[in-house]
Design an enzyme around this catalytic site. Structure first.
Site, short mmCIF file in Angstrom:
data_model
loop_
_atom_site.label_atom_id
_atom_site.label_comp_id
_atom_site.label_asym_id
_atom_site.label_seq_id
_atom_site.Cartn_x
_atom_site.Cartn_y
_atom_site.Cartn_z
N GLY A 12 0.83 -1.21 0.00
CA GLY A 12 0.00 0.00 0.00
C GLY A 12 0.86 1.25 0.00
N SER A 37 2.30 -1.51 -4.68
CA SER A 37 1.01 -0.84 -4.86
C SER A 37 0.37 -1.31 -6.16
CB SER A 37 1.21 0.68 -4.91
OG SER A 37 -0.01 1.31 -5.23
N SER A 44 -3.56 6.45 -5.24
CA SER A 44 -4.17 5.85 -4.04
C SER A 44 -5.33 6.73 -3.59
CB SER A 44 -3.15 5.79 -2.90
OG SER A 44 -2.04 5.02 -3.31
N PHE A 117 -14.97 21.32 11.74
CA PHE A 117 -15.41 20.05 11.15
C PHE A 117 -16.37 19.35 12.12
CE2 PHE A 117 -14.31 17.30 7.54
CZ PHE A 117 -13.78 18.24 6.68
N PHE A 157 0.16 -6.52 -7.79
CA PHE A 157 -1.06 -6.85 -7.04
C PHE A 157 -0.77 -7.98 -6.06
CE2 PHE A 157 -5.06 -8.82 -6.15
CZ PHE A 157 -6.02 -7.82 -6.24
N GLN A 231 -18.90 3.80 8.08
CA GLN A 231 -19.40 5.18 8.13
C GLN A 231 -20.12 5.56 6.84
OE1 GLN A 231 -16.58 8.82 8.27
NE2 GLN A 231 -17.75 8.81 10.16
N HIS A 233 -21.25 8.89 4.84
CA HIS A 233 -20.98 10.33 4.81
C HIS A 233 -22.23 11.03 4.33
CE1 HIS A 233 -19.22 14.17 3.79
NE2 HIS A 233 -18.05 13.80 4.29
N LEU A 243 -17.46 12.52 -3.41
CA LEU A 243 -17.63 13.25 -2.16
C LEU A 243 -17.73 14.76 -2.35
CD1 LEU A 243 -17.56 12.86 1.01
CD2 LEU A 243 -15.24 13.74 0.85
N GLU A 246 -17.06 17.59 3.82
CA GLU A 246 -17.71 18.15 4.99
C GLU A 246 -17.22 19.59 5.22
OE1 GLU A 246 -17.76 15.37 8.21
OE2 GLU A 246 -17.61 16.95 9.69
N ARG A 277 -20.95 12.59 11.60
CA ARG A 277 -21.51 12.06 10.36
C ARG A 277 -22.64 11.06 10.57
NH1 ARG A 277 -15.68 11.60 7.34
NH2 ARG A 277 -15.57 13.82 6.95
N HIS A 345 -18.61 5.61 3.34
CA HIS A 345 -17.45 6.49 3.29
C HIS A 345 -16.24 6.04 4.09
CE1 HIS A 345 -15.22 10.20 2.78
NE2 HIS A 345 -15.11 10.33 4.09
N ARG A 380 -16.11 7.55 13.08
CA ARG A 380 -14.93 8.41 12.97
C ARG A 380 -15.34 9.86 12.77
NH1 ARG A 380 -11.99 10.66 8.50
NH2 ARG A 380 -13.32 9.63 6.96
N ASN A 384 -9.95 12.99 11.04
CA ASN A 384 -9.16 12.13 11.93
C ASN A 384 -8.51 10.97 11.18
OD1 ASN A 384 -9.21 13.41 14.38
ND2 ASN A 384 -10.75 12.09 15.33
C1 LIG Z 1 -13.31 11.43 -1.30
C2 LIG Z 1 -12.70 11.23 0.05
C3 LIG Z 1 -12.37 12.32 0.84
C4 LIG Z 1 -11.79 12.14 2.08
N1 LIG Z 1 -11.47 13.24 2.81
C5 LIG Z 1 -10.83 13.09 3.99
C6 LIG Z 1 -10.40 14.23 4.72
O1 LIG Z 1 -10.56 15.37 4.30
N2 LIG Z 1 -9.79 14.01 5.91
C7 LIG Z 1 -9.57 12.76 6.41
O2 LIG Z 1 -8.99 12.64 7.48
N3 LIG Z 1 -9.96 11.66 5.71
C8 LIG Z 1 -10.57 11.80 4.52
N4 LIG Z 1 -10.94 10.68 3.82
C9 LIG Z 1 -10.56 9.35 4.30
C10 LIG Z 1 -9.08 9.11 4.02
O3 LIG Z 1 -8.72 9.73 2.82
C11 LIG Z 1 -8.72 7.63 3.91
O4 LIG Z 1 -9.26 6.92 4.98
C12 LIG Z 1 -7.19 7.45 3.91
O5 LIG Z 1 -6.60 8.31 2.97
C13 LIG Z 1 -6.79 6.02 3.64
O6 LIG Z 1 -5.41 5.97 3.45
P1 LIG Z 1 -4.62 4.59 3.43
O7 LIG Z 1 -3.18 4.94 3.32
O8 LIG Z 1 -5.05 3.75 4.57
O9 LIG Z 1 -5.12 3.85 2.10
P2 LIG Z 1 -5.30 4.32 0.59
O10 LIG Z 1 -4.94 5.71 0.35
O11 LIG Z 1 -6.65 3.86 0.19
O12 LIG Z 1 -4.21 3.45 -0.16
C14 LIG Z 1 -4.29 2.05 -0.29
C15 LIG Z 1 -3.04 1.54 -0.97
O13 LIG Z 1 -3.04 0.13 -0.95
C16 LIG Z 1 -2.67 -0.38 -2.20
N5 LIG Z 1 -3.30 -1.72 -2.35
C17 LIG Z 1 -4.54 -2.09 -2.00
N6 LIG Z 1 -4.73 -3.40 -2.30
C18 LIG Z 1 -3.57 -3.84 -2.84
C19 LIG Z 1 -3.13 -5.10 -3.36
N7 LIG Z 1 -3.93 -6.18 -3.40
N8 LIG Z 1 -1.87 -5.18 -3.85
C20 LIG Z 1 -1.05 -4.10 -3.86
N9 LIG Z 1 -1.41 -2.90 -3.38
C21 LIG Z 1 -2.65 -2.78 -2.88
C22 LIG Z 1 -3.19 0.63 -3.19
O14 LIG Z 1 -2.49 0.54 -4.40
C23 LIG Z 1 -2.93 1.94 -2.43
O15 LIG Z 1 -1.62 2.39 -2.68
C24 LIG Z 1 -11.55 10.84 2.56
C25 LIG Z 1 -11.88 9.75 1.79
C26 LIG Z 1 -12.47 9.95 0.56
C27 LIG Z 1 -12.85 8.74 -0.26
#
Ligand SMILES: Cc1cc2nc3c(=O)[nH]c(=O)nc-3n(C[C@H](O)[C@H](O)[C@H](O)COP(=O)(O)OP(=O)(O)OC[C@H]3O[C@@H](n4cnc5c(N)ncnc54)[C@H](O)[C@@H]3O)c2cc1C
Length: 566
Positions: A12, A37, A44, A117, A157, A231, A233, A243, A246, A277, A345, A380, A384
């Site tokens: 990831g 990734s 992402s 927020f 993958f 959650q 949204h 989205l 908020e 939310r 969300h 959540r 956060n």
């Molecule tokens: C539209 C939107 C707006 C948001 N706004 C906010 C905000 O303003 N503030 C806030 O705090 N949160 C916000 N959130 C929530 C927040 O963005 C996410 O919870 C957070 O960014 C998740 O990050 P992560 O690093 O856990 O995963 P992600 O950013 O989802 O990354 C997942 C990674 O895993 C990799 N991966 C997955 N499966 C595999 C696999 N099988 N093999 C290889 N690689 C894989 C992908 O390639 C990717 O690189 C928002 C979410 C959305 C959808």
């Protein structure tokens, strides 16, 4: 099968994974670190984060206040030791990302600006206009690629995690450009694979958020925690679900029903549109169910009215929202309200991990949305999550680095690799049944949307479980039409659906026995919170007959549960 050997493998490259890579690389340049990734890191879902990242940055704010808001927002299901640690680390992360180039929006005096927020009793969302995640990701990715000891495997993958004697020893991944499976051997593995929202039809999340890492860890023996808490949204754009941050309500936007009323005054008279939310989504759903939604070509909706903010403020603070509303919703928020309704969300649940990001499997760490360190409990607060990704991404990087420096590599057993190759290539790609992957996927999403949505009921959850299990049987008879090796997206969709069906099943299995309403889990047959019986975390373990549930207590430090009003 080709073998790739590293000290640490991070699956990831979102905020959590990249943040982990930077810390691990800083700890020792002798550590050989891989980041896998399934798409380019900058695709992402983290890039989509809009509204902000929570951190205490002003004297009038305090760690206790941020922690209390988070615990109350979580409907008291959060582990309070983890929350206290989290709020103390968050400001440091804002400063670090600032140093790495994140262009935080500024006040007149040049300080990092903060906006209000939902559920936060102080304006503590640091933001970069309404593209916070985009800028954070570019800053951290820019930092991560400066290290000579971090190797990126983009468009690889991961299909399975290999665990021997409760030690994570490696994993398998497909090189999407060449089509073959590789074995990865590592001393420490960090899961940072994001959420599983794509099990739902109407969601704000990218097509790639299919919960792969949660499913891989679950299958390998790690329990998934609190998966019933999904959650919703309040402001998913109709019809796409994209989205509308908020932050739009943080800047002063109103929610309006068909009678032109700001209906939140009935549900949260003090916080109004800035209640958490779960509260706002339930209010909207109730308005719609009771016939006070506006009617449109895609069914009933609620209006998000920003017109009174004026063009200048909208352009300065919410430029992306204006663009998205015009291009994908056909309305200009300067002139018309935006049609919205609740959308799936966030996954409060995930791979059970402790305050050090350690899971129940030695050498396996989890951070970001795929994990459940239980900062968010049953609901959540906005902003956060990105903060959690930064804080616990750094923790996971540090802990994995320390572990890798004092442990040796283990053999990845050949028979397990061959069995995985067989499962993936013969069982899924080679399957010659008559069922179509998109049909099963759409059916799963419809079931989750209809029966495992904002308001839940025992008989509906039972029916959903039966239907998801039927889909799992049908999945055994799929046919992937394209048998090609290179960039076979049909094949990858099948692998992702296989993961999602497991997660849909766990979500329902965890929701069924929880006979109470808490945070985002709202049961019409059990409308009250029940601390006597249900102030506890759900753990789901994988067995051949489906999920087996256990329960563990919630860690309470300072804040005893009281009624939650806004
Ligand atoms: C539209 C939107 C707006 C948001 N706004 C906010 C905000 O303003 N503030 C806030 O705090 N949160 C916000 N959130 C929530 C927040 O963005 C996410 O919870 C957070 O960014 C998740 O990050 P992560 O690093 O856990 O995963 P992600 O950013 O989802 O990354 C997942 C990674 O895993 C990799 N991966 C997955 N499966 C595999 C696999 N099988 N093999 C290889 N690689 C894989 C992908 O390639 C990717 O690189 C928002 C979410 C959305 C959808």
């Amino acid at each position: 099968m080709e073998k790739n050997v590293h000290d640490i493998v991070i699956v990831g490259a979102g905020l959590a994974g990249l943040r982990a890579a930077v810390t691990a690389a800083e700890i020792s340049n002798k550590l050989d670190i891989a980041v896998i990734s399934k798409h380019h890191p900058l695709r992402s879902h983290s890039v989509c984060a809009q509204g902000g990242t929570a951190a205490v940055m002003r004297e009038k704010d305090s760690f206790d206040l941020h922690a209390f808001d988070t615990v109350k927002g979580a409907d008291y299901l959060a582990d309070q030791d983890a929350v206290e640690f989290f709020v103390r680390q968050a400001p440091k992360e804002i400063i670090l990302t600032e140093h790495w180039g994140c262009p935080w929006s500024r006040t007149q005096e040049g300080k990092i600006d903060q906006r209000p927020f939902g559920g936060h009793s102080f304006p503590r969302a640091c933001f970069a206009a309404d593209m916070t995640g985009f800028h954070e990701m570019h800053a951290i990715y820019g930092k991560a690629i400066t290290y000579g000891n971090v190797k990126f495997y983009d468009e690889w993958f991961a299909t399975s995690l290999v665990v021997e004697n409760n030690i994570a020893v490696g994993l398998t991944a497909i090189d999407m450009t060449a089509g073959g499976m590789h074995a990865f051997s590592a001393k420490a593995i960090i899961m940072a694979t994001g959420g599983h929202e794509r099990i739902y039809e109407f969601t704000t999340f990218s097509h790639t958020t299919t919960g792969d890492g949660m499913a891989m860890a679950y299958r390998a023996g790690a329990p998934l925690e609190d998966m019933e808490f999904v959650q919703f949204h309040p402001t998913g754009l109709v019809p796409s679900g994209v989205l509308i941050t908020e932050g739009a309500r943080g800047e002063g936007g109103y929610l309006i029903n068909a009678n032109g009323e700001r209906f939140m005054k009935k549900y949260a008279p003090e916080k109004m549109e800035l209640a958490p939310r779960d509260v706002v989504s339930r209010a909207e759903q109730t308005e719609i169910l009771e016939g006070r939604g506006l009617e449109g070509p895609y069914g009933p909706y609620i209006a998000l009215d920003l017109r009174h903010l004026g063009e200048e403020k909208i352009n300065e603070r919410l430029p992306l929202i204006r663009d998205v509303a015009i291009k994908l919703g056909g309305v200009d928020p300067v002139k018309e309200p935006i049609p919205i309704r609740p959308a799936a969300h966030y996954s409060m649940g995930g791979i059970k991990a402790n305050i050090k990001s350690e899971t129940s499997i030695a050498g396996l760490y989890a951070a970001g949305e795929c994990s459940c360190i239980s900062v968010h409990g049953a609901n959540r607060l906005g902003t956060n999550s990105t903060a959690e990704c930064l804080v616990f991404g750094a923790v996971a990087g540090e802990e994995a680095a320390k572990y890798a420096l004092k442990n040796t590599l283990h053999e990845v057993p050949k028979e397990k690799l061959l069995a995985e190759e067989k499962r993936v290539f013969d069982g899924i790609l080679g399957s010659e049944g008559s069922e179509r992957v998109p049909a099963i996927r759409d059916e799963m999403r419809r079931i989750m949307n209809e029966k495992v949505w904002i308001y839940r009921k025992g008989d509906q959850l039972q029916a959903a479980m039966k239907e998801i299990r039927e889909l799992k049987q049908r999945f055994k008879r799929i046919k992937v039409e394209d048998k090609g090796k290179f960039f076979n997206t049909g094949f990858l969709s099948a692998l992702q659906l296989d993961f999602m069906l497991d997660l849909a099943e766990v979500t329902i299995a965890s929701a069924l026995p929880r006979a109470e309403s808490r945070g985002a889990h709202s049961r019409v047959d059990y409308p009250k919170r029940d601390d006597q019986n249900w102030l506890k975390h759900t753990l789901a373990y994988c067995t051949k007959d489906g999920p087996r549930l256990e329960y563990v207590p919630v860690t309470i430090t300072k804040w005893s549960p009281v009624a939650r009003t806004y």
